[in-house]
Motif scaffolding. Structure first.
Motif, mmCIF file in Angstrom:
data_model
loop_
_atom_site.group_PDB
_atom_site.id
_atom_site.type_symbol
_atom_site.label_atom_id
_atom_site.label_comp_id
_atom_site.label_asym_id
_atom_site.label_seq_id
_atom_site.Cartn_x
_atom_site.Cartn_y
_atom_site.Cartn_z
ATOM 1 N N THR A 300 -93.400 33.146 -5.326
ATOM 2 C CA THR A 300 -91.935 33.075 -5.284
ATOM 3 C C THR A 300 -91.475 31.906 -4.411
ATOM 4 O O THR A 300 -91.518 30.763 -4.843
ATOM 5 C CB THR A 300 -91.345 34.399 -4.773
ATOM 6 N N ALA A 301 -91.027 32.185 -3.182
ATOM 7 C CA ALA A 301 -90.397 31.164 -2.342
ATOM 8 C C ALA A 301 -91.370 30.034 -2.007
ATOM 9 O O ALA A 301 -92.590 30.206 -2.016
ATOM 10 C CB ALA A 301 -89.857 31.804 -1.071
ATOM 11 N N ASN A 302 -90.793 28.879 -1.677
ATOM 12 C CA ASN A 302 -91.599 27.673 -1.541
ATOM 13 C C ASN A 302 -90.926 26.706 -0.574
ATOM 14 O O ASN A 302 -89.814 26.950 -0.116
ATOM 15 C CB ASN A 302 -91.758 27.012 -2.918
ATOM 16 N N ASN A 303 -91.612 25.594 -0.299
ATOM 17 C CA ASN A 303 -90.987 24.557 0.516
ATOM 18 C C ASN A 303 -90.347 23.479 -0.362
ATOM 19 O O ASN A 303 -90.743 23.264 -1.504
ATOM 20 C CB ASN A 303 -91.978 23.922 1.511
ATOM 21 N N VAL A 304 -89.331 22.838 0.181
ATOM 22 C CA VAL A 304 -88.642 21.724 -0.449
ATOM 23 C C VAL A 304 -88.645 20.572 0.546
ATOM 24 O O VAL A 304 -88.345 20.770 1.728
ATOM 25 C CB VAL A 304 -87.193 22.097 -0.836
ATOM 26 N N PHE A 305 -89.004 19.389 0.077
ATOM 27 C CA PHE A 305 -88.978 18.195 0.914
ATOM 28 C C PHE A 305 -87.739 17.377 0.582
ATOM 29 O O PHE A 305 -87.426 17.161 -0.591
ATOM 30 C CB PHE A 305 -90.223 17.341 0.680
ATOM 31 N N VAL A 306 -87.044 16.916 1.603
ATOM 32 C CA VAL A 306 -85.919 15.999 1.429
ATOM 33 C C VAL A 306 -86.250 14.723 2.190
ATOM 34 O O VAL A 306 -86.583 14.775 3.383
ATOM 35 C CB VAL A 306 -84.599 16.598 1.926
ATOM 36 N N VAL A 307 -86.163 13.582 1.503
ATOM 37 C CA VAL A 307 -86.531 12.289 2.080
ATOM 38 C C VAL A 307 -85.339 11.349 1.979
ATOM 39 O O VAL A 307 -84.694 11.259 0.932
ATOM 40 C CB VAL A 307 -87.742 11.681 1.337
ATOM 41 N N GLY A 308 -85.024 10.650 3.062
ATOM 42 C CA GLY A 308 -83.930 9.687 3.018
ATOM 43 C C GLY A 308 -83.687 9.054 4.370
ATOM 44 O O GLY A 308 -84.144 9.554 5.406
ATOM 45 N N GLY A 309 -82.954 7.963 4.368
ATOM 46 C CA GLY A 309 -82.659 7.257 5.598
ATOM 47 C C GLY A 309 -81.383 7.697 6.274
ATOM 48 O O GLY A 309 -81.044 7.188 7.341
ATOM 49 N N SER A 310 -80.661 8.642 5.659
ATOM 50 C CA SER A 310 -79.376 9.097 6.222
ATOM 51 C C SER A 310 -79.381 10.592 6.511
ATOM 52 O O SER A 310 -78.339 11.238 6.465
ATOM 53 C CB SER A 310 -78.236 8.758 5.251
#
Length: 367
Positions: A300-310
């Motif tokens: 079911t639940a999982n990790n999410v990666f967010v990548v960015g310079g801001s």
């Protein structure tokens, strides 16, 4: 530097198809329950890249670790939705349409963004998926994204004499034919626009010679060339690791991490990293307990990666998974994935995320 205008902002979605095992991606390496439940596939500390005294990256994710260490990543743990579905197809539909688990929708969350904000846009290429077929996520009721695997190939096909003559025909009395002609005309126009943009910047950064490496390089070149596109979308996988998970997942994660690391390098040297917010997702994680085949079954639940310079918040966003507080042997979600979408839509793109998603979801602090 960020160009100062919401108009220049981009969302880049990376779909990890097949159900990536989040527990073997961001590993709770100090948790005895993790090793007790995974005596074979549990990753030992010598196969990990330490984040803190609780969590570590799978050592295949050197590219991600470098981005993280340089302040370009936020990791969301325990992302999912109520009443989770363990079918690949159904759960992927839920993620792509941002629906409830008991609700079926025929338009995607990105497609609804296009319907609400791009009906009068000059280009239909406001959302591009680098693939041969368009995913449900990019299909709106009135406006759809474009599937473009290779800008040059699309342009060459669209300029063949047969298609050009069809596009120039005036049916007038046949509604179905008129629709087809309009679609072909629009496709030719957009193929030319995308191809012309793709020629402006050719990267000198070394991208991995993999499918995802080539796809991400295509997107990087389009972004740096100044294309109007708001949202980019690619898929990577399959992460359906019922058997021999360590090798299969490790290969796919290395391909992912190395390709995204090349993208970040490319965007940074061209002063565009602050304009882009990249997120990864998978339709579900895997079960906490391993199976008898050196893998793990649908979870079911999982990790999410967010990548960015801001990013407004970097590092680990929320607590690690609680392996002692499970539901039917699976992780319980703390963050609804639609909160992630609403954060990208409302805080990052400056549009009405609640309207697009069909109900109110609290935004998160990463953007």
């Amino acid at each position: 530097m960020f160009n100062g205008s919401i108009e220049g902002r981009k969302i880049f979605v990376v779909q990890l198809s097949g159900g990536n095992d989040g527990l073997n991606t961001i590993v709770p390496y100090r948790n005895d329950v993790y090793y007790r439940m995974r005596p074979v596939i549990g990753l030992k500390p010598d196969r990990l890249l330490t984040i803190n005294d609780e969590l570590a990256f799978n050592n295949a994710l050197e590219g991600f670790k470098n981005i993280y260490d340089n302040g370009g990543m936020c990791i969301l743990n325990n992302v999912g939705y109520p009443n989770p579905d363990r079918s690949h197809f159904r759960s992927m539909d839920i993620w792509q349409t941002a629906s409830n688990s008991d609700e079926v929708r025929t338009n995607g969350w990105i497609g609804r963004y296009l319907d609400a904000n791009c009906a009068q846009c000059d280009k239909a290429s406001m959302a591009i998926e680098v693939d041969d077929m368009l995913s449900l996520a990019l299909k709106g009721d009135r406006v759809k994204g474009m599937a473009v695997k290779d800008p040059q190939r699309l342009f060459s096909s669209s300029t063949e004499p047969y298609f050009k003559s069809m596009a120039q025909s005036k049916a007038g009395t046949n509604e179905s034919l008129d629709y087809l002609v309009n679609i072909m005309t629009e496709t030719i126009d957009n193929a030319q626009y995308i191809y012309q943009r793709s020629k402006i910047y050719k990267s000198t950064i070394e991208y991995p010679n993999t499918s995802i490496g080539k796809d991400i390089k295509t997107i990087a070149e389009l972004i740096i060339s100044g294309i109007d596109t708001k949202i980019f979308y690619i898929s990577h996988g399959s992460f359906d690791t019922h058997v021999n998970e360590i090798d299969q997942q490790g290969r796919l994660l290395r391909e992912l991490g190395d390709a995204v690391a090349a993208l970040v390098k490319d965007l940074k040297i061209n002063n565009r990293f602050n304009d882009v917010m990249l997120m990864t997702f998978s339709e579900f994680g895997r079960r906490v307990a391993e199976n008898a085949s050196g893998g793990a079954d649908h979870g079911t639940a999982n990790n999410v990666f967010v990548v960015g310079g801001s990013l407004h918040q970097k590092g680990i966003y929320n607590k690690a998974p609680d392996l002692t507080f499970l539901q039917d042997g699976d992780l319980k979600h703390d963050i609804d994935f639609r909160q992630v979408y609403n954060t990208l839509l409302t805080n990052w793109m400056g549009v009405n995320g609640d309207k697009i998603l069909g109900r109110k979801f609290e935004t998160l602090g990463f953007a």
